[in-house]
Design a protein around this motif. Sequence first.
Motif, mmCIF file in Angstrom:
data_model
loop_
_atom_site.group_PDB
_atom_site.id
_atom_site.type_symbol
_atom_site.label_atom_id
_atom_site.label_comp_id
_atom_site.label_asym_id
_atom_site.label_seq_id
_atom_site.Cartn_x
_atom_site.Cartn_y
_atom_site.Cartn_z
ATOM 1 N N LEU A 614 6.522 3.847 11.760
ATOM 2 C CA LEU A 614 5.952 4.169 10.634
ATOM 3 C C LEU A 614 4.340 4.591 10.619
ATOM 4 O O LEU A 614 4.001 5.633 10.146
ATOM 5 N N ASP A 615 3.474 3.828 11.356
ATOM 6 C CA ASP A 615 2.296 4.131 11.816
ATOM 7 C C ASP A 615 2.094 5.611 12.327
ATOM 8 O O ASP A 615 1.308 6.259 11.589
ATOM 9 N N GLU A 618 2.686 8.243 9.504
ATOM 10 C CA GLU A 618 1.755 8.367 8.630
ATOM 11 C C GLU A 618 0.539 9.143 9.196
ATOM 12 O O GLU A 618 -0.262 9.861 8.393
ATOM 13 N N TYR A 621 1.119 12.766 9.601
ATOM 14 C CA TYR A 621 1.456 13.206 8.364
ATOM 15 C C TYR A 621 -0.107 13.597 7.682
ATOM 16 O O TYR A 621 -0.393 14.554 7.177
ATOM 17 N N ALA A 622 -0.871 12.560 7.917
ATOM 18 C CA ALA A 622 -2.432 12.717 7.713
ATOM 19 C C ALA A 622 -3.200 13.870 8.348
ATOM 20 O O ALA A 622 -3.951 14.548 7.927
ATOM 21 N N LYS A 629 5.958 13.522 6.128
ATOM 22 C CA LYS A 629 5.776 12.570 4.947
ATOM 23 C C LYS A 629 6.660 11.433 4.972
ATOM 24 O O LYS A 629 7.752 11.727 4.553
ATOM 25 N N PRO A 630 6.535 10.320 5.053
ATOM 26 C CA PRO A 630 7.144 9.003 4.767
ATOM 27 C C PRO A 630 7.651 8.877 3.600
ATOM 28 O O PRO A 630 6.961 9.487 2.453
ATOM 29 N N THR A 634 12.075 5.756 3.935
ATOM 30 C CA THR A 634 11.268 5.288 5.334
ATOM 31 C C THR A 634 10.690 3.998 5.147
ATOM 32 O O THR A 634 10.913 2.983 5.769
ATOM 33 N N TYR A 635 10.011 3.639 3.998
ATOM 34 C CA TYR A 635 9.262 2.502 3.660
ATOM 35 C C TYR A 635 10.088 1.137 3.459
ATOM 36 O O TYR A 635 10.169 0.191 3.889
ATOM 37 N N VAL A 657 3.144 -2.899 4.249
ATOM 38 C CA VAL A 657 3.829 -1.579 3.842
ATOM 39 C C VAL A 657 3.978 -1.194 2.280
ATOM 40 O O VAL A 657 4.007 -0.597 1.776
ATOM 41 N N ASN A 660 0.889 0.029 0.718
ATOM 42 C CA ASN A 660 0.925 1.457 0.950
ATOM 43 C C ASN A 660 1.604 2.295 0.011
ATOM 44 O O ASN A 660 1.261 3.399 -0.140
ATOM 45 N N ARG A 664 0.061 4.841 -2.273
ATOM 46 C CA ARG A 664 0.552 6.115 -2.270
ATOM 47 C C ARG A 664 0.834 6.718 -3.906
ATOM 48 O O ARG A 664 0.785 7.904 -3.926
#
Length: 1001
Positions: A614-615, A618, A621-622, A629-630, A634-635, A657, A660, A664
């Motif tokens: 997941l990290d 992210e 995506y950033a 894009k999660p 995903t989360y 998480v 986050n 978001r």
Amino acid sequence: MGGAAGGLGRGLGLGHGHGRAEVPTGPYPPSFPTADGRHDPSSLYSAAEGTYGDDGGGLESTATGGALASLLQTPFNAAAHARQRKYPPILGGAPVGAGYEGYENTVASGNAAGNAMGYPTFQGMDSGGNGSGGAIIHGGNRSSGPPRSGGDRSNVSTATAPSSSGLAGEISPALSATDKPNAKSKSRARTNANSNPAPDANAHYQPILPKRTLLSEPTSPTPSSEDDARQPHGVSAPAPHDSQAKKREWLLSMNQALDDTPIGRLDPNVLPLSTIMNGWAKQKSSEGARMVEHWLDRVHNEYNSENPHGVHPTARMYTMAVDAWAKSGGGAPAARRAEALLERMDRLYRAGGGRHEALKPTTGIFNAVINAWARSREKVAPARAEQILAWMEKLREQGGEDLDISPDKYTFNTVIHAYAKSGAKEAATKAHRILENMIQMYREGNSSVKPDTITYNVVINAYAKSGTKGAAQQAENLLQSMHLMYDQGDLSVKPNVVTYGAVIDAFAKSMDRNAAGRADALLANMVQLHQSDPVRHADLRPNTYVFNTVINAWAKSKERGAAAKAEEMLVAMDRLHASGFPGLKPDAFTYTAVIDAYAKSGYRGAASRADLLLDQMEAKYAAGDVDLKPNTFTYNAVINALAKSGEHGAAARAERVLHNMVNRLRTNGGNDVKPTTINFNTVLDAWAKSGEGEAAAERAEAILEWMDRLNKAGNSDVKPDTITFNAVIDAWARSGCKRGPQRAEQILNHMDELYQGGNMDVKPDTYTYNTLINALAKSGDGGAASRAEEILVIMEARFQAGDKSFKPNTRSHTSVIDAWAKSGEQGAALRAEQILENLKALYERTGDPEIKPNVYTANAVMNACAFSKHEEDRDEALAMAFRTFEWLDSQKDIKPDAYTFTIMLSVCTNLIPKEESAVRFEHAKILFQKCCDSGHVNDHVLWKLKIAVNEMEYHKLVGYGVETKAADLPASWSRLVSNNKKSGGDNRNNNWSRRGKKHSM
């Protein structure tokens, strides 16, 4: 053609596939035969009820009988039929009248819903979505017109048909308050009505379609060369690359131009008919289909008004309208509308006396109607599609000058597609039967029905969606047949990436043993073929979809190292993409599937790996990779992995998480990342089971308060519920602190107050009370056992008062027994046995499985006996323990487990004095022998045995020294003992661990 005719008789999959499909003559094409051989139009649709029935097994369905069936089976009277305007109810009303024949309009608008991760679209076939619109049934006289661009939208022409008579099943578009005709449009409607006298088109009419008793895709019409884009009213026709908004704006301007053009004056050089109708058809909505019909109606008006420019309706226009409904996403109402258009077209052709020669029905419009049913996703759609196919075959056999209708490859493919989309039981088998019939017809000389790659792909897809046992193997067998035929020179059945994707999907959904391995091997074979000859096998170039499907198969697999193998494929995708394959790029689904694989694996460190992935997502995506894009899934997968892992610090990481997700949502808005109550409850459960004591319980309370603040601030997706409160109570129950039980009871009382105050979402339930009882049981405080039993009495009272939410179950009673076992109070063992006896009596009286005593209940009683601390209780406790053990051992469906034997060995140690060593040894010997015979020997049992007897006695019983481990003893002694150790070994996926390093695809 003669040879082909015989081929169809050997099983289209109609009925049970025995013999030729009977298609009798008569006023209507056939319905399903009744028991006496007649055909009952009501077997799948009741005019009284307006509902579909059960197909009952193909064309040999029995009649429902009754007045309706008798009425529909009376001899046909054409004149009476014309007067009554009656058509088979399931047709949704058929078009009648003259000129452009006023007819029932359309279903309410409903755009097709996209398929987020559906099966990839087959070559030559759209994927088609589920319609969100429904039919609007109406009566009375209503008119509707098209939307227009600019100006007063109430100024809508009613040149379209007047409303239908309101018979059951007739359908009309929704009419908004603003869609009212003005005086101008009313005048045009009157003019149209007066200028178009109605011939008796029904007097000798035989409908072209079979009566519908049961319930792929026509070639999209394209504008003709003479209808190239022009610029009427100064508005340029849109280019193919223009936006949908611009195309719609142009179409609306054409609608207004049509409305401004007097009837009889329409010039196709100014208003390009085919281009406009095709443009509306491509909107793929109910509105677009209605607009195609609106223009078709105007063409009829122009023709009846003797338009000087030669404007006249054509079969191509009707096909375009039917195709528009097929692609509208309107479900069964859209399919019925498509049928009505074909019925109308055929009636005009037959009754026109040569006036409507351009409306001669074609195979193409039949195919379009079948496709409308295939896309409807109705339960009866496949049977209806196959019924129309059988009718086409009858028309082909009849021949003659009137019609030239012959099922072709596309017809069969579309019927197969209807089965594939239905997901019904036996759908894949029926689709396969049609394929086999096509092969037979081709061998007998009918080259127009030769199966091709699309045919095989759709049958394979039907197997993939069926979920039946052996479906994946059937799909792979078809793939092998395609390879064999292609190698023998048949280029029309060459397997492509869609073929492989469907077979892989079949294995992914099969849950067969080694399904993931088979899917993985198929993909590896496809890649190898492509690499061997990238030109010849260009259509086997792998894409993201097939990789994702295999990764998903690994995620569902219970094989050792499945998660690691899924990640190997992700790495291979990254490498391949970096080496020049834009169609093979990992996306959010790829990462989410791998994360889910780790979440389900249960391996040590799996949750940390999921969190790390997941990290990575992210971070990428950033950095600008929008495909990574999660999303909420995903989360969710990461939170679940962490919550279930039991790893140190997992609860805090799960909460991170969750933070986050909330951040978001606050920063970006939208629905792609939207925390819900479930996410919060999962984090709360992680804290409750974290083992971090009072701090965890405090943190759980803080999260509950956070949820409440978010909900009161307007986030309706995050609302505390019963599960939320239960998790907080559980956190206190597991906290181990002195105030845990008290705080748990306070929270339960607060829940009850909220519920009594009207908050139904937080009503306490059996689990709530069981958790509080468990908190009291674990506390060991004086009076805790009595309080636990009081709560059990409260639960029983509320249940007997009629509230089923408070029903005590086996766990409720077992937890109270456990509270007495841990209380250390005098008479605790006796009280524990009494509760068990009460439970046994209650179960024997009611037979309710929810209150059936189990091995845990018996173990709790024996545990209460084993740890009786008062001398005066010891003799009775010993007797009760063996009494309970004998009862448990005598049951047919529950038996002692390893924990039972450890408890009973503790009973021998604690309740039989050392001075009576011979008695203790005899009891221990009997228990250990039973333990060996039942296969429950583990290291803990051996440890308890070592305490109960001396070293020499131990050696006599075990045959080894006191340092012996259970693994050193005969395997049969431990055959039922769970082995929680995860085996190691090489988890690499050898198909993909080195992929992507050197490629020349």
